[in-house]
Motif scaffolding. Structure first.
Motif, PDB file in Angstrom:
ATOM      1  N   GLY A  49       0.782  -1.220   0.000  1.00  0.00           N
ATOM      2  CA  GLY A  49       0.000   0.000   0.000  1.00  0.00           C
ATOM      3  C   GLY A  49       0.817   1.274   0.000  1.00  0.00           C
ATOM      4  O   GLY A  49       0.260   2.376   0.033  1.00  0.00           O
ATOM      5  N   ASP A  50       2.134   1.160  -0.062  1.00  0.00           N
ATOM      6  CA  ASP A  50       3.010   2.322  -0.014  1.00  0.00           C
ATOM      7  C   ASP A  50       2.947   3.087  -1.336  1.00  0.00           C
ATOM      8  O   ASP A  50       3.229   2.531  -2.408  1.00  0.00           O
ATOM      9  CB  ASP A  50       4.447   1.869   0.259  1.00  0.00           C
ATOM     10  N   LEU A  51       2.593   4.361  -1.286  1.00  0.00           N
ATOM     11  CA  LEU A  51       2.412   5.146  -2.510  1.00  0.00           C
ATOM     12  C   LEU A  51       3.714   5.334  -3.276  1.00  0.00           C
ATOM     13  O   LEU A  51       3.718   5.339  -4.512  1.00  0.00           O
ATOM     14  CB  LEU A  51       1.789   6.503  -2.170  1.00  0.00           C
ATOM     15  N   ALA A  52       4.829   5.492  -2.564  1.00  0.00           N
ATOM     16  CA  ALA A  52       6.114   5.656  -3.237  1.00  0.00           C
ATOM     17  C   ALA A  52       6.501   4.385  -3.996  1.00  0.00           C
ATOM     18  O   ALA A  52       6.997   4.440  -5.123  1.00  0.00           O
ATOM     19  CB  ALA A  52       7.202   6.033  -2.237  1.00  0.00           C
ATOM     20  N   LEU A  53       6.275   3.224  -3.383  1.00  0.00           N
ATOM     21  CA  LEU A  53       6.564   1.959  -4.072  1.00  0.00           C
ATOM     22  C   LEU A  53       5.662   1.792  -5.288  1.00  0.00           C
ATOM     23  O   LEU A  53       6.114   1.344  -6.351  1.00  0.00           O
ATOM     24  CB  LEU A  53       6.387   0.778  -3.114  1.00  0.00           C
ATOM     25  N   GLN A  54       4.406   2.149  -5.144  1.00  0.00           N
ATOM     26  CA  GLN A  54       3.482   2.040  -6.271  1.00  0.00           C
ATOM     27  C   GLN A  54       3.909   2.966  -7.415  1.00  0.00           C
ATOM     28  O   GLN A  54       3.892   2.572  -8.584  1.00  0.00           O
ATOM     29  CB  GLN A  54       2.068   2.386  -5.814  1.00  0.00           C
TER      30      GLN A  54
ATOM     31  N   LYS B 102      -0.942   4.020 -15.153  1.00  0.00           N
ATOM     32  CA  LYS B 102      -1.334   4.646 -13.890  1.00  0.00           C
ATOM     33  C   LYS B 102      -0.694   3.894 -12.735  1.00  0.00           C
ATOM     34  O   LYS B 102      -0.227   2.768 -12.898  1.00  0.00           O
ATOM     35  CB  LYS B 102      -2.855   4.673 -13.728  1.00  0.00           C
ATOM     36  N   ARG B 103      -0.684   4.568 -11.601  1.00  0.00           N
ATOM     37  CA  ARG B 103      -0.114   3.937 -10.410  1.00  0.00           C
ATOM     38  C   ARG B 103      -0.963   2.742 -10.009  1.00  0.00           C
ATOM     39  O   ARG B 103      -2.188   2.848  -9.940  1.00  0.00           O
ATOM     40  CB  ARG B 103      -0.090   4.955  -9.271  1.00  0.00           C
TER      41      ARG B 103
ATOM     42  N   ALA C 175      13.545  -5.802  -3.233  1.00  0.00           N
ATOM     43  CA  ALA C 175      12.843  -5.123  -4.329  1.00  0.00           C
ATOM     44  C   ALA C 175      12.259  -3.802  -3.832  1.00  0.00           C
ATOM     45  O   ALA C 175      12.312  -2.778  -4.539  1.00  0.00           O
ATOM     46  CB  ALA C 175      11.739  -6.020  -4.882  1.00  0.00           C
ATOM     47  N   ALA C 176      11.721  -3.813  -2.621  1.00  0.00           N
ATOM     48  CA  ALA C 176      11.177  -2.579  -2.044  1.00  0.00           C
ATOM     49  C   ALA C 176      12.277  -1.544  -1.841  1.00  0.00           C
ATOM     50  O   ALA C 176      12.101  -0.358  -2.155  1.00  0.00           O
ATOM     51  CB  ALA C 176      10.478  -2.877  -0.723  1.00  0.00           C
ATOM     52  N   ARG C 177      13.416  -1.967  -1.315  1.00  0.00           N
ATOM     53  CA  ARG C 177      14.531  -1.039  -1.144  1.00  0.00           C
ATOM     54  C   ARG C 177      14.924  -0.413  -2.479  1.00  0.00           C
ATOM     55  O   ARG C 177      15.204   0.793  -2.572  1.00  0.00           O
ATOM     56  CB  ARG C 177      15.737  -1.766  -0.536  1.00  0.00           C
ATOM     57  N   ALA C 178      14.970  -1.239  -3.528  1.00  0.00           N
ATOM     58  CA  ALA C 178      15.330  -0.741  -4.849  1.00  0.00           C
ATOM     59  C   ALA C 178      14.306   0.269  -5.362  1.00  0.00           C
ATOM     60  O   ALA C 178      14.667   1.315  -5.922  1.00  0.00           O
ATOM     61  CB  ALA C 178      15.459  -1.907  -5.832  1.00  0.00           C
ATOM     62  N   LEU C 179      13.040  -0.015  -5.152  1.00  0.00           N
ATOM     63  CA  LEU C 179      12.001   0.880  -5.643  1.00  0.00           C
ATOM     64  C   LEU C 179      11.947   2.184  -4.840  1.00  0.00           C
ATOM     65  O   LEU C 179      11.680   3.250  -5.406  1.00  0.00           O
ATOM     66  CB  LEU C 179      10.647   0.177  -5.626  1.00  0.00           C
ATOM     67  N   TRP C 180      12.192   2.137  -3.552  1.00  0.00           N
ATOM     68  CA  TRP C 180      12.270   3.381  -2.779  1.00  0.00           C
ATOM     69  C   TRP C 180      13.437   4.238  -3.267  1.00  0.00           C
ATOM     70  O   TRP C 180      13.312   5.456  -3.391  1.00  0.00           O
ATOM     71  CB  TRP C 180      12.420   3.095  -1.295  1.00  0.00           C
TER      72      TRP C 180
END
Length: 209
Positions: free
Chosen positions: A154-159, A170-171, A191-196
């Motif tokens: 649900g994290d908007l930055a990750l999306q 779209k997001r 993967a989350a660390r990379a996307l942040w």
């Protein structure tokens, strides 16, 4: 099963190598963001209280409130229970966050027990506490318990970062993000660390405190 625990930067590097070898969509992201952070935090009450402090306020405001709580020695469960509402509000907590802080203090979570609990149990236990949502519980599992295969869907930055990485129109929604992140197992936390990190490159601002 607890699964793999991320304890050092070498563990992060192992996850990066897996993503490079198995998920080609991460190639450009990892080229743009070669040095992913460890982001390990200690587990326990203070970390979750700090997360509550940071809800719906800027990073600067959250840090300022936390410094005031530390200065007032109001970061432990007993101190929270013994403090008056006026004490907690004077340190910067809103009335709602005073309620959340007390709920956390009164929950008496077995933090040592969570270290050996499956991810689903960790998230279920934490979200039983008023003021702790799924996002906060997932972040705790990732960074305080070091779980390698947890993702904050649900994290908007990750999306937003996933939207750019995958060239989506779209997001993605939280539900769509769950499906998109499934192939990144067993290293969804990396993967989350990379996307942040990618979000910071794309948007020129931090996506996580």
């Amino acid at each position: 099963m607890v699964g793999r625990i991320i304890e050092t930067l070498d563990c992060v590097g192992e996850g990066v190598a897996w993503l490079r070898a198995n998920r080609p969509e991460f190639g450009p992201v990892l080229e743009a963001c070669p040095d992913l952070p460890l982001r390990r935090k200690k587990d326990g009450f203070e970390t979750l209280l700090n997360a509550i402090v940071g809800q719906q306020v800027s990073v600067a405001a959250a840090d300022a409130i936390w410094r005031r709580l530390v200065a007032a020695k109001l970061t432990g469960p007993r101190k929270i229970i013994w403090a008056t509402d006026e004490d907690l509000r004077a340190a910067g907590l809103s009335s709602q966050k005073v309620r959340y802080a007390r709920a956390l203090a009164e929950a008496r979570i077995d933090f040592k027990g969570l270290r050996g609990a499956p991810n689903e149990e960790v998230i279920a236990t934490l979200t039983e506490v008023t003021g702790i949502g799924v996002w906060t519980a997932e972040i705790y599992a990732m960074f305080s318990l070091g779980r390698a295969d947890v993702f904050a869907h649900g994290d908007l930055a990750l999306q937003e970062a996933a939207k750019h990485m995958l060239n989506l129109d779209k997001r993605p929604t939280e539900r769509e993000m769950r499906a998109l992140a499934e192939p990144w197992s067993p290293w969804r936390s990396v993967a989350a660390r990379a996307l942040w990190a990618y979000y910071r490159v794309v948007k020129q601002r931090e996506g996580i405190r």
